[in-house]
Scaffold this active site. Sequence first.
Site, PDB file in Angstrom:
ATOM      1  N   CYS A   2      89.905  52.933  65.893  1.00 22.38           N
ATOM      2  CA  CYS A   2      89.594  54.141  65.149  1.00 22.38           C
ATOM      3  C   CYS A   2      88.396  53.909  64.213  1.00 22.38           C
ATOM      4  O   CYS A   2      88.091  52.782  63.858  1.00 22.38           O
ATOM      5  CB  CYS A   2      90.750  54.623  64.287  1.00 22.38           C
ATOM      6  SG  CYS A   2      92.317  54.666  65.152  1.00 22.38           S
ATOM      7  N   ARG A  27      84.506  53.638  68.582  1.00 23.88           N
ATOM      8  CA  ARG A  27      85.764  53.007  68.162  1.00 23.88           C
ATOM      9  C   ARG A  27      86.991  53.771  68.657  1.00 23.88           C
ATOM     10  O   ARG A  27      88.118  53.367  68.403  1.00 23.88           O
ATOM     11  CB  ARG A  27      85.817  52.926  66.635  1.00 23.88           C
ATOM     12  CG  ARG A  27      84.636  52.215  66.030  1.00 23.88           C
ATOM     13  CD  ARG A  27      84.672  52.286  64.530  1.00 23.88           C
ATOM     14  NE  ARG A  27      85.659  51.389  63.997  1.00 23.88           N
ATOM     15  CZ  ARG A  27      85.432  50.140  63.650  1.00 23.88           C
ATOM     16  NH1 ARG A  27      84.224  49.643  63.769  1.00 23.88           N
ATOM     17  NH2 ARG A  27      86.383  49.382  63.168  1.00 23.88           N
ATOM     18  N   TRP A  71      91.662  56.069  68.237  1.00 29.17           N
ATOM     19  CA  TRP A  71      92.096  55.435  69.485  1.00 29.17           C
ATOM     20  C   TRP A  71      93.578  55.197  69.299  1.00 29.17           C
ATOM     21  O   TRP A  71      93.993  54.438  68.430  1.00 29.17           O
ATOM     22  CB  TRP A  71      91.349  54.121  69.716  1.00 29.17           C
ATOM     23  CG  TRP A  71      91.717  53.483  71.016  1.00 29.17           C
ATOM     24  CD1 TRP A  71      91.231  53.809  72.242  1.00 29.17           C
ATOM     25  CD2 TRP A  71      92.640  52.405  71.219  1.00 29.17           C
ATOM     26  NE1 TRP A  71      91.802  53.013  73.200  1.00 29.17           N
ATOM     27  CE2 TRP A  71      92.675  52.143  72.604  1.00 29.17           C
ATOM     28  CE3 TRP A  71      93.451  51.654  70.382  1.00 29.17           C
ATOM     29  CZ2 TRP A  71      93.474  51.162  73.164  1.00 29.17           C
ATOM     30  CZ3 TRP A  71      94.264  50.672  70.931  1.00 29.17           C
ATOM     31  CH2 TRP A  71      94.261  50.428  72.307  1.00 29.17           C
ATOM     32  N   ASN A  95      92.487  53.021  59.682  1.00 31.01           N
ATOM     33  CA  ASN A  95      92.096  52.245  60.859  1.00 31.01           C
ATOM     34  C   ASN A  95      92.874  50.941  60.799  1.00 31.01           C
ATOM     35  O   ASN A  95      92.747  50.203  59.824  1.00 31.01           O
ATOM     36  CB  ASN A  95      90.584  51.981  60.821  1.00 31.01           C
ATOM     37  CG  ASN A  95      90.157  50.923  61.823  1.00 31.01           C
ATOM     38  OD1 ASN A  95      90.758  50.798  62.883  1.00 31.01           O
ATOM     39  ND2 ASN A  95      89.138  50.171  61.490  1.00 31.01           N
ATOM     40  N   GLY A  96      93.688  50.677  61.827  1.00 33.77           N
ATOM     41  CA  GLY A  96      94.491  49.452  61.841  1.00 33.77           C
ATOM     42  C   GLY A  96      95.866  49.729  62.403  1.00 33.77           C
ATOM     43  O   GLY A  96      96.081  50.769  63.028  1.00 33.77           O
ATOM     44  N   GLU A 464      83.630  39.625  86.311  1.00 33.22           N
ATOM     45  CA  GLU A 464      82.997  40.671  85.511  1.00 33.22           C
ATOM     46  C   GLU A 464      82.794  41.940  86.353  1.00 33.22           C
ATOM     47  O   GLU A 464      82.999  43.054  85.878  1.00 33.22           O
ATOM     48  CB  GLU A 464      81.666  40.164  84.924  1.00 33.22           C
ATOM     49  CG  GLU A 464      80.835  41.182  84.182  1.00 33.22           C
ATOM     50  CD  GLU A 464      81.549  41.882  83.024  1.00 33.22           C
ATOM     51  OE1 GLU A 464      82.660  41.489  82.642  1.00 33.22           O
ATOM     52  OE2 GLU A 464      80.979  42.869  82.522  1.00 33.22           O
ATOM     53  N   LYS A 468      84.364  45.616  85.339  1.00 36.77           N
ATOM     54  CA  LYS A 468      83.507  46.799  85.198  1.00 36.77           C
ATOM     55  C   LYS A 468      84.003  47.903  86.122  1.00 36.77           C
ATOM     56  O   LYS A 468      84.084  49.058  85.762  1.00 36.77           O
ATOM     57  CB  LYS A 468      82.069  46.406  85.569  1.00 36.77           C
ATOM     58  CG  LYS A 468      81.002  47.115  84.855  1.00 36.77           C
ATOM     59  CD  LYS A 468      80.582  46.473  83.561  1.00 36.77           C
ATOM     60  CE  LYS A 468      81.706  46.080  82.683  1.00 36.77           C
ATOM     61  NZ  LYS A 468      81.354  45.352  81.510  1.00 36.77           N
ATOM     62  N   LYS A 586      84.952  51.383  72.547  1.00 38.74           N
ATOM     63  CA  LYS A 586      83.910  50.369  72.611  1.00 38.74           C
ATOM     64  C   LYS A 586      84.294  49.131  71.816  1.00 38.74           C
ATOM     65  O   LYS A 586      84.022  48.009  72.216  1.00 38.74           O
ATOM     66  CB  LYS A 586      82.601  50.967  72.073  1.00 38.74           C
ATOM     67  CG  LYS A 586      81.418  50.018  72.104  1.00 38.74           C
ATOM     68  CD  LYS A 586      80.949  49.803  73.515  1.00 38.74           C
ATOM     69  CE  LYS A 586      79.779  48.849  73.616  1.00 38.74           C
ATOM     70  NZ  LYS A 586      79.680  48.297  74.988  1.00 38.74           N
TER      71      LYS A 586
HETATM   72  O1  M6R Z   1      82.716  43.699  71.186  1.00 38.28           O
HETATM   73  P1  M6R Z   1      83.289  42.634  72.053  1.00 38.28           P
HETATM   74  O2  M6R Z   1      82.284  41.951  72.903  1.00 38.28           O
HETATM   75  O3  M6R Z   1      84.117  41.645  71.285  1.00 38.28           O
HETATM   76  O4  M6R Z   1      84.282  43.397  73.027  1.00 38.28           O
HETATM   77  C1  M6R Z   1      85.124  42.710  73.903  1.00 38.28           C
HETATM   78  C2  M6R Z   1      85.711  43.624  74.942  1.00 38.28           C
HETATM   79  O5  M6R Z   1      86.487  44.606  74.329  1.00 38.28           O
HETATM   80  C3  M6R Z   1      84.628  44.302  75.788  1.00 38.28           C
HETATM   81  O6  M6R Z   1      83.779  43.378  76.376  1.00 38.28           O
HETATM   82  C4  M6R Z   1      85.282  45.143  76.905  1.00 38.28           C
HETATM   83  O7  M6R Z   1      85.953  44.327  77.793  1.00 38.28           O
HETATM   84  C5  M6R Z   1      84.204  45.974  77.604  1.00 38.28           C
HETATM   85  N1  M6R Z   1      84.520  47.370  77.450  1.00 38.28           N
HETATM   86  C6  M6R Z   1      84.077  45.715  79.059  1.00 38.28           C
HETATM   87  O8  M6R Z   1      83.065  46.478  79.631  1.00 38.28           O
END
Ligand code: M6R
Length: 591
Positions: A2, A27, A71, A95-96, A464, A468, A586
Site C-alpha cells: 500500500c 505499491r 494492496w 501501510n503494513g 526469469e 515473467k 510493484k
Molecule cells: O523491488 P524488488 O527488486 O525487491 O522486488 C522484488 C520482486 O518483488 C520483483 O522482482 C517481482 O518479482 C517482479 N514483479 C517480477 O517481475
Amino acid sequence: MCGIVGYVGTGRAAPILLDGLKKLEYRGYDSAGIAVLDGSRMQLFRRAGSVAYLEEARKLQGCIGIGHTRWATHGAPTEQNAHPHVYGRFAVVHNGIIENMQPLKEACLKRGETFSSETDSEIIAHLIEFCYDGDFIKAVRSACARLEGAYALAVLCTAEPDTIVLARRASPLVLGEGEDGLYLASDIPAIARKGIKIYALSDGEFAILRGREIAFYTEDGRKISKDPIDYDCEEEIPEKKGFAHFMRKEMSEIPLAMANTQKIIPCYPRISELREVLCHAEYIEIVACGTAYHSGICAKYAFESLARVPVAVSIASEYRYRDPIVKKGTVVIAVSQSGETADTLAAAELARARGAVVVAVTNVRFSSLARLADHVLFTCAGREIAVAATKSFNAQLMLLYSLAEELARARGGRVCGAELAELPALAAEAGRAAEGVRGWTAHFAGAKSVFFLGRGADYCAALEGSLKFKEITYLPSEGYPAGELKHGTLALVERNTPVVALLTSRRLAEKTMNAVHETYARGAKVFLITCLPEYCSREEVSFSVVIPDCGEIFSPALSVIPLQALAYYVSVARGNDPDKPRNLAKSVTVE
Ligand code: M6R
C-alpha cells in the site's frame, strides 16, 4: 504494502492527495480512498479499484487530508475494506500488517465496538479513539505501543482539524516541507518537487504536522530535530512516450539502462574499500526476491566462474527465518530494484546484525535498503513503472557481472572485460531479434502450461522467463533445468505443450538438445532462443529466434530479452494489462 499520502497547508488537499496517490500505485491498486477535513467535518471518499476511480473526490473542499492506495492483505479488495478507516473522531491510513489484530479486535468487541471492514488496519482507528483523552499524539503513541507488526500511519482527528499525526515501524514514511504546506508519503517521488525539503522518519519515530510546522518525536516521546535529505527533485516523471504500455517502453530502455549501469563501479567513491572487503570475502551470499533473486542466481555463475568465490543465493523470505550462519568475512549482497522489499530488508538487517558486510544493489536512491547497507551500488535503470521487472533485471545483471569481473581482476581470476563492455550494444541487437517472438503468440495464448528449459546460465534465464510469463499472462509455467525434466516434470508434457528452450552455450548445447528431444518425442512444440543458428534447423525446433553471442556466463542478459517480449505479447493477446497484473504490486513492502 500500500501507499499512503497526506497534506496540510494552504492549498486544497484533495487534488494533491490524488496526484500523490497516482505516483504510489506501484505499491498496490486494489482500492483507494481519501479523507479530507473541511473544518471539523470528515469527508470520506473510497472506491474499489485504482486511484482513477477517485476522480470525483478531486472537488472536495478542505486543506488537510490523508489518502491510501491498497494492496489487499486482510480482507477482499472492496470499497468497504478501502482506507481511510474512520472510527469515532479519527481517520487512519496504514501501510503494513498488524499481526496481533485478533486479540486487539476481541477486546474492542467486548467493549461493544463494531467494525465496518475485514481489515487489520481498522483496529488502529479503534485503539486511537480508545486511548484519546484530549492529547492526539499521546493517543497515537499509546495505540502504537499495543500494535505488533509493521506500520506507517497517518491519522486525522476531527477535534484537531489542523493536525496530522504520523508513526512508523518497519514501513517507510517520508515528510515534505514546502512553500504551500506539509506533505507525507510512503516514498520520496510522490511528494518531491522543486523547493521542497524532504525528511525521513526512522523506525519507532512519530511526527506531528500542524499548520506550517513539523515536530519529530522518538518512541518514548522525546522531541528531536532532523536534517532534510539531500534529494534531486529534477527526476523525470516517466511517461509512455508513444508505447502502448510502460513494460514495452521499459524493455526498449534496456541497452541504455545497461550502458549507464556499466559506469557505476568505476565511479563508486569507496571502490578501494569495497574491493578490499570483497577480496577478503571467503563467501558471498546474495539475498533477494522474485526477479532480483533470479539476477542473483545468474550472478552466482559469474562470481564462481570468473572469481572462484563460493556464492550462495537465498530467497530473502527464507533466509530471514532459517537462522543463517554468518561466518567472519561473509559479504551479503542484497539485490532489490525498489530497495523497499520487506523480506530483503529484513534479510539484510539480520545479516548485518550477525556481522556480515552488506552491499546493496538497488535502483532507488534513498530507499530503505540504501540507507541500511554498508556499501550501495546503484543500478541506473531509471524509474520502472510496470510491475513486471525488465530493464531493472538487465541493469542488475550488468552491475553484478561487473562486480564479479572486478573481483576476478583483484583475485587473479578470469577477466572478460571486452565481452562485458559489449553487452549494452548486444542487448540492443537482442531487442531487435526479440520482435521475432511476436509471431509465436497464438501458440501460447491458450496453452494449459508452458515450460522454459536451459542448462547452466540458460537455466537461470529460464527461471526469469517463466516468472515473467506467469506474472502477466496468468498461465502456469515452469522454468526448469533441462537435465532435471525426466525426473518427474516430463509427465506434464502433452501434445502441443509449448516448450521454450534456451541454447547459448556450445559446450552444453547437445546436452540441452537431448532434453528438448525428450519433450518433442512426447508431442511438445519447441521454440528455440539461441545464439547458435545451426540448431534452428533441427527437426525438433518449430520456431526460433537468434540472439547475439556474448559468451556463456553473461548470456542471460541477452536471452531474457525475447522471454520478456514473449510474456508481453502473450499478455496483451490475452487482454491483460501487462503493467498492472492482477493481485500484484510493484513494491512488496509487507512480508
Ligand atoms: O523491488 P524488488 O527488486 O525487491 O522486488 C522484488 C520482486 O518483488 C520483483 O522482482 C517481482 O518479482 C517482479 N514483479 C517480477 O517481475
